[in-house]
Design a protein around this motif. Structure first.
Motif, PDB file in Angstrom:
ATOM      1  N   GLY A 125     -43.360   3.409 -16.118  1.00  0.00           N
ATOM      2  CA  GLY A 125     -42.073   3.727 -16.370  1.00  0.00           C
ATOM      3  C   GLY A 125     -41.144   2.205 -16.263  1.00  0.00           C
ATOM      4  N   ALA A 126     -41.939   0.969 -16.420  1.00  0.00           N
ATOM      5  CA  ALA A 126     -41.015  -0.202 -16.314  1.00  0.00           C
ATOM      6  C   ALA A 126     -41.807  -1.412 -17.229  1.00  0.00           C
ATOM      7  CB  ALA A 126     -41.094  -0.957 -14.847  1.00  0.00           C
ATOM      8  N   VAL A 127     -41.047  -2.204 -17.812  1.00  0.00           N
ATOM      9  CA  VAL A 127     -41.687  -3.271 -18.565  1.00  0.00           C
ATOM     10  C   VAL A 127     -42.422  -4.417 -17.365  1.00  0.00           C
ATOM     11  CG1 VAL A 127     -40.957  -5.294 -20.096  1.00  0.00           C
ATOM     12  CG2 VAL A 127     -39.959  -3.194 -20.477  1.00  0.00           C
ATOM     13  N   VAL A 128     -43.543  -4.346 -17.736  1.00  0.00           N
ATOM     14  CA  VAL A 128     -44.134  -5.423 -16.739  1.00  0.00           C
ATOM     15  C   VAL A 128     -44.666  -6.908 -17.397  1.00  0.00           C
ATOM     16  CG1 VAL A 128     -45.091  -3.412 -15.102  1.00  0.00           C
ATOM     17  CG2 VAL A 128     -46.481  -4.311 -17.154  1.00  0.00           C
ATOM     18  N   SER A 129     -44.284  -6.872 -18.777  1.00  0.00           N
ATOM     19  CA  SER A 129     -44.684  -8.065 -19.517  1.00  0.00           C
ATOM     20  C   SER A 129     -43.805  -8.047 -20.919  1.00  0.00           C
ATOM     21  CB  SER A 129     -46.082  -8.351 -19.767  1.00  0.00           C
ATOM     22  OG  SER A 129     -46.319  -9.420 -20.634  1.00  0.00           O
ATOM     23  N   ALA A 130     -43.110  -9.233 -21.167  1.00  0.00           N
ATOM     24  CA  ALA A 130     -42.589  -9.230 -22.380  1.00  0.00           C
ATOM     25  C   ALA A 130     -43.039 -10.546 -23.158  1.00  0.00           C
ATOM     26  CB  ALA A 130     -41.070  -9.777 -22.206  1.00  0.00           C
ATOM     27  N   THR A 131     -44.265 -10.917 -22.882  1.00  0.00           N
ATOM     28  CA  THR A 131     -44.865 -12.035 -23.454  1.00  0.00           C
ATOM     29  C   THR A 131     -46.140 -11.802 -23.877  1.00  0.00           C
ATOM     30  OG1 THR A 131     -45.072 -13.103 -21.462  1.00  0.00           O
ATOM     31  CG2 THR A 131     -43.146 -13.529 -22.359  1.00  0.00           C
ATOM     32  N   ASN A 175     -45.102  -8.713 -27.956  1.00  0.00           N
ATOM     33  CA  ASN A 175     -45.991  -7.920 -27.218  1.00  0.00           C
ATOM     34  C   ASN A 175     -45.457  -7.586 -25.788  1.00  0.00           C
ATOM     35  OD1 ASN A 175     -48.850  -8.417 -28.699  1.00  0.00           O
ATOM     36  ND2 ASN A 175     -47.617 -10.560 -28.487  1.00  0.00           N
ATOM     37  N   ILE A 176     -44.977  -6.284 -26.005  1.00  0.00           N
ATOM     38  CA  ILE A 176     -44.286  -5.658 -24.643  1.00  0.00           C
ATOM     39  C   ILE A 176     -45.410  -4.694 -23.854  1.00  0.00           C
ATOM     40  CG2 ILE A 176     -42.519  -4.810 -23.581  1.00  0.00           C
ATOM     41  CD1 ILE A 176     -40.899  -5.246 -26.258  1.00  0.00           C
ATOM     42  N   THR A 177     -45.650  -4.947 -22.417  1.00  0.00           N
ATOM     43  CA  THR A 177     -46.393  -4.186 -21.949  1.00  0.00           C
ATOM     44  C   THR A 177     -45.492  -3.119 -21.033  1.00  0.00           C
ATOM     45  OG1 THR A 177     -48.140  -5.757 -22.006  1.00  0.00           O
ATOM     46  CG2 THR A 177     -48.600  -3.947 -20.609  1.00  0.00           C
ATOM     47  N   TYR A 178     -45.818  -1.998 -20.726  1.00  0.00           N
ATOM     48  CA  TYR A 178     -45.205  -1.336 -19.990  1.00  0.00           C
ATOM     49  C   TYR A 178     -46.103  -0.506 -18.877  1.00  0.00           C
ATOM     50  CZ  TYR A 178     -41.695  -1.192 -23.685  1.00  0.00           C
ATOM     51  OH  TYR A 178     -41.075  -1.469 -24.780  1.00  0.00           O
ATOM     52  N   ASN A 179     -45.727  -0.366 -17.688  1.00  0.00           N
ATOM     53  CA  ASN A 179     -46.532   0.440 -16.663  1.00  0.00           C
ATOM     54  C   ASN A 179     -45.627   1.086 -15.823  1.00  0.00           C
ATOM     55  OD1 ASN A 179     -48.996   0.734 -14.903  1.00  0.00           O
ATOM     56  ND2 ASN A 179     -47.895  -0.345 -13.689  1.00  0.00           N
ATOM     57  N   ASP A 220     -32.252  -5.461 -22.418  1.00  0.00           N
ATOM     58  CA  ASP A 220     -31.429  -5.852 -21.705  1.00  0.00           C
ATOM     59  C   ASP A 220     -31.644  -6.230 -20.374  1.00  0.00           C
ATOM     60  OD1 ASP A 220     -30.062  -6.339 -24.197  1.00  0.00           O
ATOM     61  OD2 ASP A 220     -28.388  -4.845 -23.820  1.00  0.00           O
ATOM     62  N   ALA A 221     -32.201  -5.113 -19.812  1.00  0.00           N
ATOM     63  CA  ALA A 221     -32.199  -5.016 -18.334  1.00  0.00           C
ATOM     64  C   ALA A 221     -33.394  -5.895 -17.878  1.00  0.00           C
ATOM     65  CB  ALA A 221     -32.177  -3.700 -17.845  1.00  0.00           C
ATOM     66  N   THR A 222     -34.514  -5.840 -18.766  1.00  0.00           N
ATOM     67  CA  THR A 222     -35.696  -6.771 -18.500  1.00  0.00           C
ATOM     68  C   THR A 222     -35.221  -8.046 -18.333  1.00  0.00           C
ATOM     69  OG1 THR A 222     -37.103  -4.743 -18.911  1.00  0.00           O
ATOM     70  CG2 THR A 222     -37.907  -7.111 -19.091  1.00  0.00           C
ATOM     71  N   GLY A 223     -34.776  -8.357 -19.776  1.00  0.00           N
ATOM     72  CA  GLY A 223     -34.185  -9.932 -20.030  1.00  0.00           C
ATOM     73  C   GLY A 223     -33.670 -10.408 -19.009  1.00  0.00           C
ATOM     74  N   THR A 224     -32.550  -9.670 -18.384  1.00  0.00           N
ATOM     75  CA  THR A 224     -31.743 -10.212 -17.341  1.00  0.00           C
ATOM     76  C   THR A 224     -32.513 -10.556 -15.953  1.00  0.00           C
ATOM     77  OG1 THR A 224     -29.692  -8.946 -18.127  1.00  0.00           O
ATOM     78  CG2 THR A 224     -29.780  -9.661 -15.641  1.00  0.00           C
ATOM     79  N   ALA A 225     -33.358  -9.499 -15.736  1.00  0.00           N
ATOM     80  CA  ALA A 225     -34.190  -9.434 -14.739  1.00  0.00           C
ATOM     81  C   ALA A 225     -35.350 -10.837 -14.600  1.00  0.00           C
ATOM     82  CB  ALA A 225     -35.212  -8.321 -14.439  1.00  0.00           C
ATOM     83  N   LEU A 226     -35.748 -11.101 -15.828  1.00  0.00           N
ATOM     84  CA  LEU A 226     -36.886 -12.153 -16.068  1.00  0.00           C
ATOM     85  C   LEU A 226     -35.902 -13.559 -15.789  1.00  0.00           C
ATOM     86  CD1 LEU A 226     -38.825 -10.778 -19.141  1.00  0.00           C
ATOM     87  CD2 LEU A 226     -39.816 -11.350 -16.714  1.00  0.00           C
ATOM     88  N   LEU A 227     -34.636 -13.523 -16.494  1.00  0.00           N
ATOM     89  CA  LEU A 227     -34.311 -14.764 -16.507  1.00  0.00           C
ATOM     90  C   LEU A 227     -33.883 -15.013 -14.881  1.00  0.00           C
ATOM     91  CD1 LEU A 227     -32.843 -17.018 -18.030  1.00  0.00           C
ATOM     92  CD2 LEU A 227     -30.542 -15.716 -18.101  1.00  0.00           C
ATOM     93  N   LYS A 228     -33.349 -13.973 -14.161  1.00  0.00           N
ATOM     94  CA  LYS A 228     -33.112 -14.222 -12.739  1.00  0.00           C
ATOM     95  C   LYS A 228     -34.645 -14.916 -11.989  1.00  0.00           C
ATOM     96  CE  LYS A 228     -30.121 -13.896  -9.386  1.00  0.00           C
ATOM     97  NZ  LYS A 228     -29.212 -14.679  -9.238  1.00  0.00           N
ATOM     98  N   ASP A 268     -48.178 -12.931 -19.163  1.00  0.00           N
ATOM     99  CA  ASP A 268     -48.921 -12.627 -20.466  1.00  0.00           C
ATOM    100  C   ASP A 268     -49.855 -11.440 -20.455  1.00  0.00           C
ATOM    101  OD1 ASP A 268     -47.434 -14.617 -21.580  1.00  0.00           O
ATOM    102  OD2 ASP A 268     -49.124 -15.699 -22.249  1.00  0.00           O
ATOM    103  N   TYR A 269     -49.714 -10.382 -21.382  1.00  0.00           N
ATOM    104  CA  TYR A 269     -50.238  -9.409 -21.555  1.00  0.00           C
ATOM    105  C   TYR A 269     -50.434  -8.713 -20.299  1.00  0.00           C
ATOM    106  CZ  TYR A 269     -51.861 -12.204 -25.604  1.00  0.00           C
ATOM    107  OH  TYR A 269     -51.972 -12.926 -26.580  1.00  0.00           O
ATOM    108  N   ASN A 270     -49.526  -8.702 -19.366  1.00  0.00           N
ATOM    109  CA  ASN A 270     -49.783  -8.074 -17.696  1.00  0.00           C
ATOM    110  C   ASN A 270     -50.896  -8.467 -17.340  1.00  0.00           C
ATOM    111  OD1 ASN A 270     -48.680  -6.188 -15.800  1.00  0.00           O
ATOM    112  ND2 ASN A 270     -49.942  -4.472 -16.565  1.00  0.00           N
ATOM    113  N   GLY A 271     -51.492  -9.620 -17.424  1.00  0.00           N
ATOM    114  CA  GLY A 271     -52.793 -10.260 -16.795  1.00  0.00           C
ATOM    115  C   GLY A 271     -53.722  -9.835 -17.249  1.00  0.00           C
TER     116      GLY A 271
END
Length: 454
Positions: A280-286, A274-278, A381-389, A450-453
């Protein structure tokens, strides 16, 4: 007595030529009188450059009721990279079907042909391999990941009928967002359109969206999705039609764009993304759920273990702990599954339990990050790196806990990481189809994202 048969069958998807010229067969050998590659069916469609696992079912007539053993791998010609292997069985006395396991990664699009020979009859089995993208749309020129995803979505939607489009394009609501599952069942328990209802061009376009939205690390992201998807065909071969890679779905909640808010859902048995976009960016990957059964299998010369990295990273984190640390981290509760799977939205424990990461050495903290990483690598990849940071900056408020054995090798062995944001669970369960083995379930959630809130 002599038999002589020559047949040629042409169709859009299959090309078959058959020949037979043999003496009266021995009563101790498996024999048939005709083999119809031209009416063969495949359990899954194939796409260029994507790992494939499927079963070809080929009708025959004139079977003599004799048992036969598995065959040797037959390499594809035309489109190379695939092998077909006869599965062991017993012939019917008359008409029946032979099953061939097809595995590998096709090197190009086109027709993969296999020279089939059984019971004195030969024919050419042909599998159509679709292109990885559809039409003339080239999404590689898009300047951002989200733009590439939206481009791929538009290319996919262009292949759909109005009825199909109404199935895949839904309203972004909480009720729709939480409709996902780790169980088999296709669209009966999920949103969207099933892979099984798509033609080869449409399925390739749907998978192009998933590829654009997913990570590129080996055994994670799109690679892991493809392997878990293929595992359902492995289960289907052993347990029947309840499992199939064709029961996976894709859906859009809200209108996909580089400006608005919308969600991409895809998955099926043992996979939910479940990936939410807002804007032009990924705001949730869960939430993100992965499982696997069997946890490892071999097709041809390739062995698949799509969740081995997750298991090994969690086990390494626990193995770094001292006896005293393990005592603090151990939970008294026994877990038969992940605690926050489907329909457990927002039910995070009020109090964090286990061992505070703030008390660990620097080397141990790196292992905690390494244990989170495979789940963050499933999104682009970019979103995953940002979330891990982000999760790295929150380590001082993060806890690790486990139940059962820290080696994560037995039924009900369980581990989790619980931070201000991150929540990852991993559990071992007894097999459902492979009952003498364990299989894995996992879930990745985020307390605030989760679900971008929704």
């Amino acid at each position: 007595m002599k038999f002589s048969t020559l047949c040629v069958i042409l169709s859009v998807a299959f090309i078959v030529s058959c020949s037979k010229n043999e003496d009266t067969p021995s009563t101790t050998s498996a024999t048939i009188t005709a083999l119809s590659c031209g009416t063969a069916t495949f359990s899954a469609t194939s796409t260029s450059g994507t790992a494939y696992t499927g079963t070809a079912t080929i009708p025959y007539t004139g079977g003599n009721g004799i048992a036969y053993s598995a065959g040797s791998a037959i390499a594809s010609t035309g489109v190379t990279g695939l092998t077909a292997t006869l599965q062991a069985g017993t012939l019917a006395s008359g008409a029946g079907n032979l099953a061939y396991s097809i595995t590998g990664t096709p090197a190009s699009d086109g027709t993969a042909a296999f020279a089939i020979s059984f019971g004195g009859v030969s024919c050419s089995l042909a599998l159509t391999v679709a292109k990885t993208s559809t039409g003339t749309t080239d999404c590689s020129t898009a300047t951002t990941t989200v733009a590439k995803v939206v481009c791929a979505v538009e290319a996919f939607k262009a292949t759909l009928s109005a009825t199909q489009l109404s199935t895949v394009q839904l309203t972004l609501t909480k009720a729709n967002a939480i409709k996902w599952s780790n169980l088999p069942g296709g669209v009966s328990i999920r949103n969207g359109i099933e892979f099984s209802t798509l033609n080869a061009t449409q399925l390739a376009a749907a998978k192009a969206i998933i590829r654009a939205a997913s990570g590129t690390t080996a055994n994670e992201g799109y690679d892991e999705f493809s392997q878990i998807n293929a595992a359902d065909d492995v289960l289907g071969t052993k347990a029947g039609s309840g499992y199939s890679s064709g029961k996976y779905i894709i859906a859009f909640l809200g209108t996909p764009s580089v400006t608005g808010t919308w969600m991409l859902q895809f998955g099926g048995h043992h996979y939910a993304q479940n990936i939410t976009y807002n804007a032009g960016a990924v705001v949730s990957a869960t939430p993100s759920h992965q499982g696997i059964e069997p946890k490892t299998w071999t097709s041809g010369t390739t062995t698949y273990a799509p969740m081995a990295v997750e298991h090994d990273a969690m086990a390494a984190m626990l193995a770094s702990l001292s006896a005293a640390q393990l005592s603090i981290a151990k939970l008294s509760t026994t877990f038969s599954d992940v605690a926050l799977g489907p329909n457990k939205d927002g039910q995070f424990p009020a109090t964090k339990l286990g061992l505070a990461v703030s008390t660990l050495s620097d080397a141990q903290k790196l292992l905690v990050l390494a244990a989170m990483k495979p789940w963050t690598q499933d999104v682009d990849d970019a979103t995953g790196t940002a979330l891990l940071k982000i999760y790295e900056t929150e380590l001082s408020g993060t806890y690790i806990a486990y139940s059962g054995n820290a080696t994560l090798t037995n039924n009900a062995d369980y581990v989790r990481i619980d931070g201000p944001g991150v929540w990852v669970e991993f559990v071992c369960q007894s097999g459902v189809v492979y009952q003498n083995e364990i299989h894995y379930h996992s879930v990745y959630r985020d307390h605030t994202r989760d679900y971008n809130g929704l």
